[in-house]
Design an enzyme around this catalytic site. Structure first.
Site, PDB file in Angstrom:
ATOM      1  N   ASP A 123       0.850  -1.189   0.000  1.00 15.11           N
ATOM      2  CA  ASP A 123       0.000   0.000   0.000  1.00 15.11           C
ATOM      3  C   ASP A 123       0.893   1.250   0.000  1.00 15.11           C
ATOM      4  OD1 ASP A 123      -3.118   0.653   0.479  1.00 15.11           O
ATOM      5  OD2 ASP A 123      -1.943   2.041   1.693  1.00 15.11           O
ATOM      6  N   TRP A 124       0.616   2.237   0.855  1.00 14.21           N
ATOM      7  CA  TRP A 124       1.434   3.446   0.891  1.00 14.21           C
ATOM      8  C   TRP A 124       2.873   3.160   1.291  1.00 14.21           C
ATOM      9  CZ3 TRP A 124       1.644   8.481  -0.421  1.00 14.21           C
ATOM     10  CH2 TRP A 124       0.475   9.057  -0.949  1.00 14.21           C
ATOM     11  N   TRP A 164     -13.088   3.440  -3.004  1.00 12.23           N
ATOM     12  CA  TRP A 164     -12.461   3.502  -1.683  1.00 12.23           C
ATOM     13  C   TRP A 164     -12.215   4.959  -1.269  1.00 12.23           C
ATOM     14  CZ3 TRP A 164     -10.911   3.226   2.972  1.00 12.23           C
ATOM     15  CH2 TRP A 164      -9.704   3.809   3.396  1.00 12.23           C
ATOM     16  N   ASP A 250      -7.284  -8.840  -4.077  1.00  8.91           N
ATOM     17  CA  ASP A 250      -7.136  -7.387  -3.938  1.00  8.91           C
ATOM     18  C   ASP A 250      -7.626  -6.711  -5.209  1.00  8.91           C
ATOM     19  OD1 ASP A 250      -6.477  -4.790  -3.466  1.00  8.91           O
ATOM     20  OD2 ASP A 250      -4.331  -5.123  -3.207  1.00  8.91           O
ATOM     21  N   HIS A 280      -6.267  -7.287   0.130  1.00  4.86           N
ATOM     22  CA  HIS A 280      -5.345  -6.149   0.093  1.00  4.86           C
ATOM     23  C   HIS A 280      -4.335  -6.213   1.229  1.00  4.86           C
ATOM     24  CE1 HIS A 280      -3.869  -2.199  -0.889  1.00  4.86           C
ATOM     25  NE2 HIS A 280      -4.134  -1.756   0.330  1.00  4.86           N
TER      26      HIS A 280
END
Length: 301
Positions: A123-124, A164, A250, A280
């Site tokens: 993710d980030w 999202w 995901d 995810h």
């Protein structure tokens, strides 16, 4: 910069999380300092494994993977991004920018002075971590990208991400634990949901988590787009071994693994994998599989 610091008692008795805290101060870019928390387990004189989390989690995400790396003889570090976990949380949304997150993590990395890094980013953790790889490639020995991307705004982000993002801005109560629950296939327990909410005693602590979805470059002229293009230019020259480990379930990151495989020289010929029944938050659904794939990758490269 004004900030809040989550009380320590919020982190007492969390399930499967018996790790000691470590702290470093970073420049808030406005003349002050922010305290960043990180885990640092295992022997210090060996090449490190760096685990980077994303939205809206914290290093708790890696609690089941850290012992596997430690038992294999590795040093393992897992920082909390500013605004998350036990790290300080600026109270104004405009205090959070993509570039500041990169700058904060860059300063932390230089101060801890890690070399020979195996980066695991999700993710980030990837949006920030891959910028670190591009700016300091000499510090990284290999990279594992798991359900992440490095967007420039030149390609549409997709309906799953847009849904999202809209949810993240409109939901009255931003419940991090329930968001993680929804992003897993196996589903986490009520105690684990509470642990993901532990860093955020009330809405004042959530400005970073609320802002993160808005910082993803979604147009070619986004403030972060040019810096990400420059990062891609560097990544496309690297022979640093790259491995993709993505979750089959995901929807947000579906297909992004192919971008890394086709674009980065170090990804050619590697044992990339898509993990069945993993969403995810692959660390929750398939943490053992992700850790073992990383350990095997370390041995092979």
């Amino acid at each position: 910069m004004k900030f809040l610091r989550t009380p320590d008692h919020r982190f007492d008795g969390l399930p499967d999380f018996e790790f000691g805290p470590n702290y470093l101060d970073v420049d808030d870019t406005e003349g002050g300092r922010l305290r960043m928390h990180y885990l640092d387990e295992g022997p210090t004189q060996v090449p490190p494994v760096l685990l980077m989390h994303g939205e809206p989690t914290w290093c708790f995400l890696y609690r089941h993977m850290i012992p596997l790396f430690k038992d294999a003889g590795h040093r393992v570090l897992a920082p909390d991004l500013i605004g998350f976990g036990r790290s300080d949380k600026p109270t104004e949304r405009f205090d959070y920018t993509y570039q500041r997150h990169v700058d904060w993590m860059s300063e932390w990395l230089r101060k801890v002075d890690l070399m020979g890094i195996t980066l695991v980013c999700q993710d980030w953790g990837g949006l920030i971590g891959l910028r670190l790889v591009a700016s300091m490639p000499e510090r990284f020995s290999r990279v594992i990208v798991a359900n992440t991307a490095l967007p420039t705004g030149d390609v549409p982000l997709g309906e799953a991400f847009l849904s999202w993002r809209e949810y993240s801005q409109s939901v009255p109560e931003f419940n991090s634990g329930r968001i993680v629950f929804g992003g897993t296939t196996s589903k986490i327990s009520d105690e684990e949901v509470a642990a993901y909410n532990a860093p955020f005693p009330d809405a004042r602590y959530l400005e970073g988590a609320r802002e993160f979805p808005m910082l993803v470059p979604d147009t070619p002229d986004n403030p972060a787009s040019e810096a990400n293009r420059a990062a891609w230019k560097t990544l496309k020259t690297l022979n640093t071994p790259f491995l993709t480990v993505f979750g089959e379930d995901d929807r947000v990151m579906a297909g992004v693994d192919k971008v890394f495989q086709k674009s980065i020289p170090g990804a050619v010929g590697q044992s990339h994998t898509v993990v069945p029944k993993a969403g995810h938050f692959i660390q929750e659904d398939a943490g053992t599989e992700l850790a073992n794939a990383t350990l095997k990758f370390i041995e092979q490269t």
